[in-house]
Design an enzyme around this catalytic site. Structure first.
Site, PDB file in Angstrom:
ATOM      1  N   ASP A  83       0.811  -1.218   0.000  1.00 30.80           N
ATOM      2  CA  ASP A  83       0.000   0.000   0.000  1.00 30.80           C
ATOM      3  C   ASP A  83       0.848   1.273   0.000  1.00 30.80           C
ATOM      4  OD1 ASP A  83      -2.205  -1.519  -0.146  1.00 30.80           O
ATOM      5  OD2 ASP A  83      -3.136  -0.882   1.731  1.00 30.80           O
ATOM      6  N   ASP A 128     -12.147  38.114 -31.849  1.00 25.95           N
ATOM      7  CA  ASP A 128     -11.530  36.833 -32.128  1.00 25.95           C
ATOM      8  C   ASP A 128     -12.255  35.692 -31.421  1.00 25.95           C
ATOM      9  OD1 ASP A 128      -9.347  35.468 -33.451  1.00 25.95           O
ATOM     10  OD2 ASP A 128      -8.687  34.957 -31.421  1.00 25.95           O
TER      11      ASP A 128
END
Lengths: 530, 428
Positions: A36, A274
């Site tokens: 783990d 834009d």
């Protein structure tokens, strides 16, 4: 049992590790089997931390399972205290240790340690990582925070940022700056950067800024109740949300809103011509509840996108996300099943996905541009540069990040006008991403004559999920595309072609038309035009 | 004939007392073996029966690969599964049923045990038998444990291969069996060398597909290509096969010694052996020499990870001139690594198992020039000014046999060269 290839969240003890690793002078003793410790590398690799997480694992093995796992745990606690001399410890179990029921909390209490020991109950088979964070921080605050005298000047605690949090590092800086501009000091930031001793001073603040509800809401509620600290409800991600947040702070403190907007560029960038081509871009949002709710507002109100789907993987936020979805007129996808998310995205056929690391891969497979807005994320989303999501600079970052994956305006026009270019074509993807061009879309049913079933791609992970795809599955009628209509469909730019196809088929089905010709296509287009 | 090698040490490390430690172990569990096994075995699917932690480990370890045709998954145990074990069996069969329906290409299914499934004693071997009966002959269902409580990192491959041995068909054929999952290019090179030596027939475990005939019997001679395959070796020996002890094929010397053991077993003449190996040996020497310039006389510290540590320490000390301080391995199988221990000169601490804090203390005290360790330790040690080589790469890079000898040395010289290359401290 539930079959899973991808999990959006780790187990709850990883959440506890995120709290422990974010803090200093706090140690975590985790009863867990050998192996783990893989979780360490989330912190040392993904977040590139330069020290080991302050976690001692018992790493028991099969041969230990007889009787001495409890002793192993005790020894680990004693050794950890002796070696690291923390101000406080948290103790708990991982999923396997939960099964052997050694009761780490109970044991640690009987050991007579000279420091506070906070036991954690994290049900690994029911809950997940974010719960682990929230619960751990809550237990720490409950154990350590006491009513203390308020600071003379108005101060706030920033609560919620943890280790391995998406942009938590820079969000702290950005929020601190906004508060400073209003004349609010920061008392304690926690868990990130705090010591257990710092947590004892939480009550000195005048209010809490709840930065991430996922990781600190329980603690915020407890402090509101027990220490009389109100907490902010707005998460300042996005321009509107940041302004609302500052209003909220003003309401709590009585201070007027003061802010320096000169560094905020999103509104002008988004208003500039834009950006006109961004109008109505269809986006799908997925991630943790907080980031998705914030992103939805930015997408619609600040970028001019159309939100065509949204959802979250953490059920703790399900109610909130369902409410948001309703506001946007879409169905919320509340699931931690990656394959379900993929199916929802495929059904919505968006032009862009705003999601997590996993959605990036869904986008890659489906050929849809994607930007990351939420954990889980990989190493590239722990950048070296300043990259907050919150506040005004966060809005600037978000504008750049979200626009970047899209085909740019002129390119989009040219694709629309001329389709036969040998290097500048549909499947090539945005030309500024040569190395990351989306894979060509799998052959669409339309190419093979209407509702022909998609050829099985036996190795594709998609096979694990839905079987029935394509239009035939949804309605009763077998829809067939005539060759001319099919050819016409291909003339539609690729990023909206999926939607056009679906709309046309839905239109045909509604009218009981089994064969789609060019006229049907344009009838449908006119019908759905707004 | 071995004039190019450092002469074998007067006393190797075979009888050196091993420092055995117990404490916190900073290692992977055997589930990680799936990451490379599923690429090697083209028609196999690995179904882990475990918890969210297992799934999280796999995806953290697999990184980007999980999206490119993953042939593995996790059946995540839920509350309900813990309550009644009978139900868990049914649930498992249902999940497998759904999986096989969707993946008609699967011929071998491995039910992989994890810590949670082992602790609640979920009987996966019985499940595998029942499922085999139900899905025969199309799919063979096997089971092994990749749990952290039983296996460390590469031992997952050992457990997987060992689970296949009892069901291999029987043969009386005199044959060489190579055992260990190697990158395709490396496997091809090995088979090519053996063919040129006139050694055959040769089979490889694991094969790329279930249909590739791999059989075993009393006339089978086993040459391991990886040091972590003790269980598989025992299982093969139970089937009558015989182990061919040899150093592992890392570097020029290791590869030559490994090939020589095979050649002697199969009666290959010395002339032929020289003829086949002379050119690749010279090539390997040249390739190693470049990296060895950087590595020569540098000290080396191995944290335990994969059991490759002893053979690699042998290669780095003998062929690259490094000086080993400590060689840690998660587990030492003397039967398997004795030939490598014989070649490793006395001096380094040989340690088995781990107490990571104590080992870190030793490492800091020794301040080695290069520390081989896992990713959980690498960056923290770098931050302390120690140069590291992260160990996982040694399992994910083609490193065996002659043509990779230079690359293998390069893996270790690269961090040192990088350290010398970066001028960051000076710039500050």
């Amino acid at each position: 049992m539930k079959l899973s290839v991808w999990t959006y969240e780790g187990p709850p003890h990883v959440g506890a590790m995120r709290v422990a690793t974010g803090m200093t002078d706090l140690h975590y003793v985790l009863h867990a089997p050998q192996g783990d410790t893989y979780a360490d590398l989330l912190f040392t690799m993904i977040e590139r931390r330069d020290h080991r997480p302050p976690v001692t694992y018992t790493t028991f093995q099969a041969r230990d399972l007889g009787s001495d796992t409890a002793d192993l745990f005790k020894t680990a606690c004693e050794d950890a205290y002796a070696r690291f001399q923390p101000q406080a410890m948290i103790v708990g179990a991982s999923c396997t240790a939960e099964l052997i029921q050694d009761d780490p909390g109970g044991m640690a209490e009987t050991m007579g340690m000279p420091i506070p020991i906070v036991p954690l109950e994290l049900p690994s088979y029911q809950r997940k990582e974010n719960f682990g964070c929230d619960e751990t921080f809550f237990q720490l605050v409950k154990a350590l925070a006491r009513p203390v005298e308020k600071t003379e000047a108005i101060t706030a605690n920033l609560i919620g940022p943890t280790a391995l949090g998406f942009r938590h590092r820079d969000d702290i800086t950005e929020v601190t700056r906004h508060l400073e501009e209003m004349g609010v000091g920061v008392n304690v930031v926690g868990p990130m950067g705090a010591t257990p001793e710092d947590l004892t001073r939480l009550g000195a603040a005048h209010f809490n800024v709840l930065m991430y509800p996922e990781t600190a809401e329980s603690a915020a509620r407890w402090m509101e109740r027990e220490l009389g600290l109100p907490f902010t409800k707005t998460v300042p991600i996005g321009v509107g949300a940041t302004r609302d947040f500052l209003e909220e702070v003003s309401g709590i403190t009585g201070l007027p809103v003061r802010t320096d907007e000169s560094r905020l560029r999103l509104p002008w960038y988004s208003a500039s011509v834009d950006s006109t081509y961004l109008t109505g871009k269809r986006v799908f949002l997925f991630g943790d509840g907080t980031h998705v709710a914030a992103a939805a507002r930015i997408a619609r109100d600040e970028m001019g996108f159309e939100v065509v789907g949204l959802g979250c993987y953490n059920r703790e936020q399900a109610r909130n996300i369902r409410r948001v979805a309703k506001d946007y007129g879409v169905e919320a996808t509340i699931t931690d099943d990656y394959l379900e998310v993929e199916a929802a995205i495929e059904a919505a056929a968006p032009e862009m996905i705003l999601g997590t690391q996993m959605e990036r891969h869904i986008g890659k497979r489906l050929g849809i541009p994607c930007a990351v807005i939420s954990a889980p994320v990989h190493v590239q989303d722990f950048p070296a540069r300043y990259a907050p999501q919150m506040g005004f600079e966060g809005a600037n970052v978000i504008f750049d990040t979200w626009v970047h994956p899209l085909v740019m305006g002129l390119e989009e026009h040219l694709l629309h006008m001329f389709r036969e270019d040998f290097e500048f074509h549909d499947e090539a993807g945005p030309s500024h991403h040569a190395a990351h061009a989306p894979a060509p879309r799998p052959a669409e049913p339309a190419h093979e004559g209407g509702a022909a079933p998609r050829p099985a791609a036996p190795d594709s992970p998609r096979d694990i999920s839905t079987q029935e795809e394509g239009p035939a599955a949804a309605g009763g009628i077998e829809i067939v595309w005539r060759p001319a209509a099919e050819k016409e469909l291909k003339k539609i730019p690729f990023f909206v072609r999926g939607k056009a196809k679906r709309n046309t088929e839905a239109f045909a089905r509604e009218r009981g038309v089994a064969e789609i010709d060019v006229d049907t296509l344009y009838e449908a287009k006119a019908h759905y035009a707004r | 004939m071995t004039e190019s090698f450092t002469p074998p040490p007067a006393a190797g490390c075979r009888d050196t007392p091993v420092l055995k430690e117990r404490g916190q172990r900073e290692v992977f569990c055997g589930l990680t073996g799936i990451i490379w096994l599923h690429r090697k075995m083209q028609d196999a699917f690995f179904l882990v029966v475990g918890s969210r932690t297992c799934a999280h480990l796999l995806q953290s370890a697999a990184g980007v690969m999980i999206f490119a045709e993953p042939r593995f998954g996790t059946a995540i145990l839920e509350e309900g599964d813990l309550a009644g074990l009978a139900d868990a069996q049914e649930e498992l069969e249902r999940e497998v049923e759904r999986l096989l329906d969707r993946r008609p290409d699967i011929r071998q299914l491995f039910l992989v045990g994890s810590c949670p499934s082992e602790v609640i004693k979920l009987d996966l071997s019985r499940a595998a038998e029942r499922l085999t009966q139900r899905h025969a002959p199309r799919v063979r269902v096997l089971n092994y444990s990749g749990s952290g409580i039983e296996t460390t990192f590469t031992e997952g491959e050992d457990a997987c291969l060992a689970s296949m041995v009892p069901v291999l068909p029987e043969t009386d054929r005199r044959q060489l069996m190579l055992v260990g999952a190697l990158p395709d290019v490396v496997e091809d090179q090995a088979l090519d060398l053996l063919e040129k030596l006139g050694v055959g027939p040769v089979t490889v475990l694991p094969a790329a597909r279930a249909s590739d005939q791999v059989a075993v019997g009393p006339n089978t001679v086993v040459a391991l290509t990886q040091p972590f395959l003790g269980e598989t070796l025992s299982a093969l020996e139970r089937r009558g096969a015989r182990h061919l002890a040899a150093p592992f094929p890392f570097g020029e010397e290791g590869t030559t010694a490994w090939l020589r053991a095979v050649a002697q077993e199969f009666g290959v003449s010395e002339e032929r052996f020289e003829e086949v190996t002379a050119a690749p040996r010279a090539r390997a020497r040249r390739a190693v020499a470049q990296a060895a310039e950087t590595l020569n006389r540098r000290s080396l510290f191995f944290f335990p990870d994969s059991q490759l540590e002893i053979p690699l320490a042998r290669f780095l000390t003998r062929e690259c001139g490094m000086e080993a301080v400590e060689v840690g391995a998660p587990y030492i199988n003397k039967q398997v690594v004795a030939p490598d221990l014989d070649l490793l000169a006395e001096g380094p601490v040989i340690s088995e198992g781990q107490d990571v804090d104590l080992q870190l203390d030793r490492c800091r005290a020794a301040r080695p020039d290069l520390t081989v360790c896992g990713l959980g330790l690498a960056n923290p040690l770098e931050a302390e000014g120690l140069t590291t080589k992260w160990a996982i790469e040694l399992v994910f890079t083609p490193v065996h046999f002659y043509e990779q000898a230079g690359d293998l040395a390069g893996l270790f010289s690269r961090p040192i060269r990088r350290h010398d290359l970066l001028k960051l401290e000076a710039a500050e």
